[in-house]
Every structure is written in structure tokens, then in C-alpha cells.
Motif scaffolding. Sequence first.
Motif, PDB file in Angstrom:
ATOM      1  N   ASP A 211      17.081 -12.333  -7.586  1.00  0.00           N
ATOM      2  CA  ASP A 211      18.244 -12.962  -8.204  1.00  0.00           C
ATOM      3  C   ASP A 211      19.434 -12.014  -8.049  1.00  0.00           C
ATOM      4  O   ASP A 211      19.264 -10.865  -7.647  1.00  0.00           O
ATOM      5  CB  ASP A 211      17.878 -13.134  -9.696  1.00  0.00           C
ATOM      6  CG  ASP A 211      18.865 -13.969 -10.465  1.00  0.00           C
ATOM      7  OD1 ASP A 211      19.745 -14.571  -9.856  1.00  0.00           O
ATOM      8  OD2 ASP A 211      18.737 -14.005 -11.705  1.00  0.00           O
ATOM      9  N   GLY A 225      23.734 -15.823 -15.754  1.00  0.00           N
ATOM     10  CA  GLY A 225      22.394 -16.399 -15.646  1.00  0.00           C
ATOM     11  C   GLY A 225      21.813 -16.246 -14.258  1.00  0.00           C
ATOM     12  O   GLY A 225      20.631 -16.494 -14.047  1.00  0.00           O
ATOM     13  N   TYR A 268       6.558 -16.296 -14.874  1.00  0.00           N
ATOM     14  CA  TYR A 268       7.569 -15.649 -14.036  1.00  0.00           C
ATOM     15  C   TYR A 268       7.597 -14.193 -14.478  1.00  0.00           C
ATOM     16  O   TYR A 268       8.036 -13.886 -15.583  1.00  0.00           O
ATOM     17  CB  TYR A 268       8.864 -16.411 -14.245  1.00  0.00           C
ATOM     18  CG  TYR A 268      10.199 -15.777 -14.000  1.00  0.00           C
ATOM     19  CD1 TYR A 268      10.394 -14.483 -13.543  1.00  0.00           C
ATOM     20  CD2 TYR A 268      11.343 -16.540 -14.234  1.00  0.00           C
ATOM     21  CE1 TYR A 268      11.652 -13.957 -13.341  1.00  0.00           C
ATOM     22  CE2 TYR A 268      12.608 -16.023 -14.037  1.00  0.00           C
ATOM     23  CZ  TYR A 268      12.754 -14.734 -13.600  1.00  0.00           C
ATOM     24  OH  TYR A 268      14.007 -14.222 -13.426  1.00  0.00           O
ATOM     25  N   ASN A 284       8.988 -14.532 -18.165  1.00  0.00           N
ATOM     26  CA  ASN A 284       9.586 -15.794 -18.585  1.00  0.00           C
ATOM     27  C   ASN A 284       8.512 -16.858 -18.437  1.00  0.00           C
ATOM     28  O   ASN A 284       7.637 -16.745 -17.571  1.00  0.00           O
ATOM     29  CB  ASN A 284      10.810 -16.142 -17.734  1.00  0.00           C
ATOM     30  CG  ASN A 284      11.944 -15.161 -17.978  1.00  0.00           C
ATOM     31  OD1 ASN A 284      12.401 -14.983 -19.104  1.00  0.00           O
ATOM     32  ND2 ASN A 284      12.388 -14.490 -16.939  1.00  0.00           N
ATOM     33  N   ARG A 286       8.844 -20.046 -17.706  1.00  0.00           N
ATOM     34  CA  ARG A 286       9.446 -21.186 -16.997  1.00  0.00           C
ATOM     35  C   ARG A 286       9.855 -20.685 -15.635  1.00  0.00           C
ATOM     36  O   ARG A 286       9.795 -19.493 -15.361  1.00  0.00           O
ATOM     37  CB  ARG A 286      10.688 -21.610 -17.776  1.00  0.00           C
ATOM     38  CG  ARG A 286      11.487 -20.315 -18.071  1.00  0.00           C
ATOM     39  CD  ARG A 286      12.873 -20.463 -18.511  1.00  0.00           C
ATOM     40  NE  ARG A 286      13.440 -19.147 -18.824  1.00  0.00           N
ATOM     41  CZ  ARG A 286      14.066 -18.375 -17.958  1.00  0.00           C
ATOM     42  NH1 ARG A 286      14.191 -18.732 -16.692  1.00  0.00           N
ATOM     43  NH2 ARG A 286      14.551 -17.206 -18.321  1.00  0.00           N
ATOM     44  N   GLY A 288      12.549 -19.553 -12.903  1.00  0.00           N
ATOM     45  CA  GLY A 288      13.892 -18.974 -12.949  1.00  0.00           C
ATOM     46  C   GLY A 288      14.912 -19.989 -12.459  1.00  0.00           C
ATOM     47  O   GLY A 288      14.590 -20.883 -11.682  1.00  0.00           O
ATOM     48  N   ASP A 289      16.125 -19.821 -12.914  1.00  0.00           N
ATOM     49  CA  ASP A 289      17.220 -20.671 -12.470  1.00  0.00           C
ATOM     50  C   ASP A 289      18.337 -19.724 -12.043  1.00  0.00           C
ATOM     51  O   ASP A 289      18.895 -19.048 -12.907  1.00  0.00           O
ATOM     52  CB  ASP A 289      17.653 -21.571 -13.636  1.00  0.00           C
ATOM     53  CG  ASP A 289      18.669 -22.612 -13.230  1.00  0.00           C
ATOM     54  OD1 ASP A 289      19.245 -22.491 -12.135  1.00  0.00           O
ATOM     55  OD2 ASP A 289      18.896 -23.547 -14.014  1.00  0.00           O
ATOM     56  N   PRO A 290      18.607 -19.525 -10.762  1.00  0.00           N
ATOM     57  CA  PRO A 290      18.380 -20.406  -9.616  1.00  0.00           C
ATOM     58  C   PRO A 290      17.158 -20.094  -8.737  1.00  0.00           C
ATOM     59  O   PRO A 290      17.054 -20.675  -7.653  1.00  0.00           O
ATOM     60  CB  PRO A 290      19.655 -20.179  -8.791  1.00  0.00           C
ATOM     61  CG  PRO A 290      19.925 -18.705  -8.952  1.00  0.00           C
ATOM     62  CD  PRO A 290      19.512 -18.400 -10.374  1.00  0.00           C
ATOM     63  N   GLU A 291      16.209 -19.253  -9.182  1.00  0.00           N
ATOM     64  CA  GLU A 291      15.076 -18.949  -8.302  1.00  0.00           C
ATOM     65  C   GLU A 291      14.244 -20.192  -7.973  1.00  0.00           C
ATOM     66  O   GLU A 291      13.684 -20.311  -6.877  1.00  0.00           O
ATOM     67  CB  GLU A 291      14.163 -17.893  -8.952  1.00  0.00           C
ATOM     68  CG  GLU A 291      14.812 -16.531  -9.105  1.00  0.00           C
ATOM     69  CD  GLU A 291      15.504 -16.347 -10.451  1.00  0.00           C
ATOM     70  OE1 GLU A 291      16.099 -17.331 -10.968  1.00  0.00           O
ATOM     71  OE2 GLU A 291      15.449 -15.240 -10.983  1.00  0.00           O
TER      72      GLU A 291
HETATM   73  N1  GLY Z   1      17.820 -16.302 -13.066  1.00  0.00           N
HETATM   74  C1  GLY Z   1      17.183 -15.637 -14.123  1.00  0.00           C
HETATM   75  C2  GLY Z   1      16.427 -16.477 -15.050  1.00  0.00           C
HETATM   76  O1  GLY Z   1      16.248 -17.665 -14.862  1.00  0.00           O
HETATM   77  O2  GLY Z   1      15.978 -15.954 -16.065  1.00  0.00           O
END
Ligand code: GLY
Length: 420
Positions: A211, A225, A268, A284, A286, A288-291
Amino acid sequence: MNILVLGSGGREHALAWAIKQNPKCDRLIVAPGNAGIATLAECASLDILDGAAVVAFVEQNTIDFVVIGPEAPLAAGVADALRAAGVLCFGPSAEAARLEASKGFTKEICDACGAPTAAWARFDAAEPARAYLREKGAPIVVKADGLAAGKGVIVAMTEAEAIAAIDDMFGGQFGAAGAEVVIEEFMAGEEASFFVLCDGENVLPIGTAQDHKRVGDGDTGPNTGGMGAYSPAPVLTDALMEQALDRIVRPTVAEMARRGTPYQGVLYAGLMIDGGQARLVEYNVRFGDPECQVLMLRLGAQALDLLLACAEGRLADARVNWADDHALTVVLATKGYPGDYAKGSAIRGLDALTEDTAHMVFHAGTAARDGQIVGNGGRVLNVTARGATLAEARDRAYGMVDAIDWPEGFCRRDIGWRAL
Ligand code: GLY
Ligand code: AMP
């Protein structure tokens, strides 16, 4: 089958896009969704933090499978409510979601199973926290124990910064999330993200990514984020992945099962790599966003089969069909993000882009107004491409970025620099 995805970001657009391509998917509903998701799925308004409301919606719409995107509904027990109602669901229980919702809990699990991580201590009052800090010195990391929308971690390079962070957290800056504070050793190295599916017992790696958390080119400016990502992460070699599985991920999953709170969903692992060793920074519960956007572009339709195998406890027999490819996503954000920004500016040029299995614009904070896509959040679009090499994926992604006409938006121009 009828499938419900919970969430409204680029992550959920990417999940919906991959799920929709699988012939097993008959009807796809995303709640609440966004303007991009609305082009490929039905969007429904629903309080996704309310387990009873989600169960009622599932029954009304004869949903066969629910995929939970963000951490908040997981921490609120929505997966528990669905399972109690006999609904097949992807995502951990509230108890297992503590691996993200409580930093101190994750540290206890690491200690219990011997997973390498930073040395740590937990405090519920400022004075002993300050004393510990003075004993350890800077650099040091101060973390609010609970969920703080990604803002609860201060990497303090000086003791004064660390003291200020402790005072802010115990002063109520993060509300209940800061009632306890974890202070931990600063780890140097290169960070990478490792994604595995867990069905309570078995673990299946589904990809690696990196990221870009800072807002500006060259990793400058405040944290966000995430401003872009790519997959795979070359720093996570096969040997390091095996090491992380053996020393960190499998012991964690076994410890969760031993406690009677098995972990089911995507796990994650944020890893710090230094001197050929991987240590856990955080979990995490869930994607990742944007992963997620780069992982889904690489996995495509098989993502649904993998999510189903995970939810049904069949991961021991599941296989990932890997392509030897690379994907990269560039986040377009509204000027001002991660600080204050305006909503409602028009984004032009999206219709002229060719979207296919190698080129996708996933929407995060967008809305449709008078037939026009407008910015409706901080992170707005995830311009994502795949290629035989990372350079090819990057060139394709920035080619699309340059064709989008949005004067009120900006992006980093150096996504992928570390690997390129
Ligand atoms: N891009 C980091 C996250 O989703 O925590
Ligand atoms: P977290 O919310 O736990 O992911 O922390 C946010 C970011 O802070 C991580 O992605 C790291 O860049 C950094 N960080 C967290 N813990 C440490 C640590 N012990 N040492 C160095 N950096 C850290």
C-alpha cells in the motif's frame, strides 16, 4: 445463487465485480453500494451495522450467501447474527474480529502462540504509560487499543511526540477506542501485506500487496487510508511467505481455534520485513482497501469459489489458479483529502474508458447526479490495471488516470516505486 455484499467502497466494488463474473452468481445486491457498483449490481439501502436488519433483508430477498466487506459490521457481530440465523456468510465473528478491533488482544494472541511481533505493554491510565515511555525512549509507537478509522497509531520519533499521543488518547481523542493504549517497540524495515483465507482451521494464501499510506509522492505528507497499491509485493518472497505462515498466521489461527473462537474469513497480516525476518505489525479482519482492488483484478471470477470454500469450511481442498501477472491501482482523491474537501464536483471521461479484465475503474466515494458521476468522498476512484509486468500494469493504470477529466481530484504519480 443470490449474493449480498455489505459495504460501499472501492473494496466492495472490486468484490462485486469479481463475484459477478462467476456463473454461480444469479442475483447480486450490494448494500449500501455506490454509483460504480450500481452499474453491475442492485444497490439497497440497509443499516449494515444492524445484524437483525441484515438477517431480515436476507430472508426477504432469499439471499444464499453474504460477503461482509468492512470491519465495522464484523466488530458489531453481523456475521454472528447471520450464522445464528443459518445464513452462509463470509467474515469472522465479533470475537474473532477482535484481531483488528483490539490491538492489545492481538498482542496477547501473538504472545500466546509465539508469533514474532514488537515488544509491547498495555495501559489504562496516562501516568504509568508515560513512565514506561520514559524508560523505553523514542522512537516508539503509541496505539489506541480500539478501532479508530486508521488514525489511532502514532509512530513517535521523539519522546515529546509520544507523550502528546498518550495525553491525546487518554484525553478522549478517540473516545472509547482510546480508553486503553498499547505502547510498542518501533520496528524498522519494509512493510508488506499478506492475505490469507481461513476457514477456522485451514489457511489458503491468496496474494500479497503493498500500500502507499502517505498522501504525497515519495511517501510524504499525512497518512491516508491508502493512495494506491500493487500485487504481488516482491519483498514477500516465497520463503518469507512460508515463514510468515509457519510462525505467524498458522499459530494465530490455531490459537483462535483453541480458544473456541475460530477465525473464518480473510485475515490480512501487515508484516514488517527486516533482515530476512517477518514480524507482525497488525492484523485486519477484512480485505485492505485499495489492496482488495488489485487482488480481485488478479483473481477474477474464481474469487467467489474461494470465498465460498472459506465460508463452507472447504479450504483444505481449495486451490488458487495463479496467473503470473501484476496489478496496480491508483487512488484518485478529492483535493484536500485527508483533510477537508468538497463534495459534488463532476468527473468526466469515465464513459470513454475501455473496461475489461485488465482495466477497471473501481468506485469508492462517488455518487450519480443528473446522469453524471460526481465526487462524494475523500478517496473517490481506484484506477486499476493488470499486466505481464508491474511496469505494464502501472503504465496502463496511469494511461486511464490521464484520460479522466476531474480538475478537483488528485493522485500520487509514483505508485509502485518501491518495486519498480
Ligand atoms: N489500505 C489499508 C487498509 O485497508 O487498512
Ligand atoms: P496499524 O494501524 O497498526 O497498521 O499501524 C499503522 C501503521 O503504523 C503501520 O502500517 C506501520 O506503518 C506503522 N506501525 C505500526 N506499528 C509499528 C511498529 N511497531 N513499528 C513501526 N511502525 C509501526
